[in-house]
Design a protein around this motif. Structure first.
Motif, PDB file in Angstrom:
ATOM      1  N   ARG A 195       0.829  -1.199   0.000  1.00  0.00           N
ATOM      2  CA  ARG A 195       0.000   0.000   0.000  1.00  0.00           C
ATOM      3  C   ARG A 195       0.873   1.263   0.000  1.00  0.00           C
ATOM      4  N   GLU A 196       2.006   1.185   0.685  1.00  0.00           N
ATOM      5  CA  GLU A 196       2.914   2.338   0.714  1.00  0.00           C
ATOM      6  C   GLU A 196       3.506   2.601  -0.673  1.00  0.00           C
ATOM      7  N   VAL A 197       3.916   1.544  -1.358  1.00  0.00           N
ATOM      8  CA  VAL A 197       4.488   1.705  -2.698  1.00  0.00           C
ATOM      9  C   VAL A 197       3.437   2.277  -3.645  1.00  0.00           C
ATOM     10  N   TRP A 198       2.230   1.755  -3.585  1.00  0.00           N
ATOM     11  CA  TRP A 198       1.151   2.290  -4.417  1.00  0.00           C
ATOM     12  C   TRP A 198       0.893   3.762  -4.095  1.00  0.00           C
ATOM     13  N   ALA A 199       0.856   4.084  -2.811  1.00  0.00           N
ATOM     14  CA  ALA A 199       0.587   5.469  -2.410  1.00  0.00           C
ATOM     15  C   ALA A 199       1.646   6.421  -2.948  1.00  0.00           C
ATOM     16  N   GLN A 200       2.906   5.987  -2.949  1.00  0.00           N
ATOM     17  CA  GLN A 200       3.980   6.820  -3.482  1.00  0.00           C
ATOM     18  C   GLN A 200       3.804   7.083  -4.971  1.00  0.00           C
ATOM     19  N   GLY A 201       3.117   6.172  -5.666  1.00  0.00           N
ATOM     20  CA  GLY A 201       2.846   6.348  -7.091  1.00  0.00           C
ATOM     21  C   GLY A 201       1.496   6.988  -7.368  1.00  0.00           C
ATOM     22  N   GLY A 202       0.816   7.469  -6.338  1.00  0.00           N
ATOM     23  CA  GLY A 202      -0.469   8.139  -6.520  1.00  0.00           C
ATOM     24  C   GLY A 202      -1.664   7.209  -6.498  1.00  0.00           C
ATOM     25  N   GLY A 261      -3.950   5.623  -4.162  1.00  0.00           N
ATOM     26  CA  GLY A 261      -4.335   5.691  -2.768  1.00  0.00           C
ATOM     27  C   GLY A 261      -5.531   4.828  -2.420  1.00  0.00           C
ATOM     28  N   GLU A 284       3.371  -0.543 -10.415  1.00  0.00           N
ATOM     29  CA  GLU A 284       4.191   0.526  -9.827  1.00  0.00           C
ATOM     30  C   GLU A 284       5.521  -0.059  -9.374  1.00  0.00           C
ATOM     31  N   VAL A 312       9.241   0.673  -7.621  1.00  0.00           N
ATOM     32  CA  VAL A 312       9.946   1.614  -6.745  1.00  0.00           C
ATOM     33  C   VAL A 312      11.013   2.343  -7.575  1.00  0.00           C
TER      34      VAL A 312
END
Length: 239
Positions: A124-131, A133, A176, A178
């Motif tokens: 979820r963090e990796v996805w969030a960093q790519g927009g 949410g 996504e 990293v």
């Protein structure tokens, strides 16, 4: 048989579902609840008129959405009508597909890519960093037959993706990687992991969508053997 563009439009609806999809006059409308264009755009059920466009605008306003239309292959008349009303093209998308067996020919190295549901916190963090949410995670949760994919590379998280199966096609979304793990084959292994998972679910084809302007991703999919099956784009009125 290779899926057609119109079959893949249906697969997209099935693997990346809107919160609500309903018919209003000449349209299929989608309530996206913040999940992005794919789950918010109206699509035509046939030929439409200016009055039909006005009806769709009113209906979308009624569910709190800005007017947004998806233009598929064979809808040149609709495209021209919307252009004449000031709607502009945004996000042209390419639909890709290949026989799923083409990506299950090479075993995935141990601890390189995993399929699981529910997504882990790091995913979820990796996805969030790519927009990507919570609203888009909610889209994933609505899919019936689904998995998340986690890649590890250089002993650290490499990337994430989401895949779901509908009508014999496994479609991959939300890829996504990293930033510091890019251009090292991470996305390739995630696509192969999706293929193995999809094949186990009975899928015969693997599909992915890619914005036309994303040069690197388009090059990757073509290098893996994906063939273009069709296109679509959206039209909106810039604020």
């Amino acid at each position: 048989m290779t899926p057609t563009a119109h079959q893949l439009y249906d697969v997209c609806d099935g693997t990346w579902p809107a919160a609500r999809q309903f018919r209003a006059g000449a349209w299929t409308l989608r309530e996206g609840q913040g999940g992005g264009k794919r789950v918010s755009a109206a699509t035509a059920l046939g030929e439409v008129t200016a009055a039909d466009v006005a009806q769709a605008e009113t209906a979308m306003a009624g569910i709190g959405q800005e007017p947004l239309f998806m233009i598929r292959e064979g809808e040149a008349a609709l495209d021209g009508l919307l252009e004449s009303q000031g709607y502009q093209i945004i996000d042209p998308v390419i639909l890709y597909t290949l026989p799923i067996a083409q990506l299950t020919d090479v075993p995935i190295p141990r601890v390189t890519a995993f399929t699981l549901w529910e997504p882990l916190a790091i995913m979820r963090e990796v996805w969030a960093q790519g927009g990507i949410g919570p609203a888009r995670i909610a889209v994933m949760e609505r899919a019936a037959r689904k998995t998340a994919i986690l890649s590890r590379w250089n002993e650290k998280p490499g990337g994430v993706a989401f895949a779901a199966v509908h009508d014999g096609v496994c479609m991959v979304h939300a890829v996504e990687v990293v930033p510091h793990q890019r251009r090292q084959g991470v996305a390739q292994w995630m696509m192969r992991a999706a293929a193995f998972w999809g094949q186990a679910q009975g899928a015969e084809h693997l599909s992915v969508l890619c914005v036309a302007q994303n040069t690197a991703a388009n090059a990757l999919y073509r290098a893996l053997g994906f063939a273009e099956a069709g296109r679509y784009h959206y039209r909106h009125r810039p604020k």
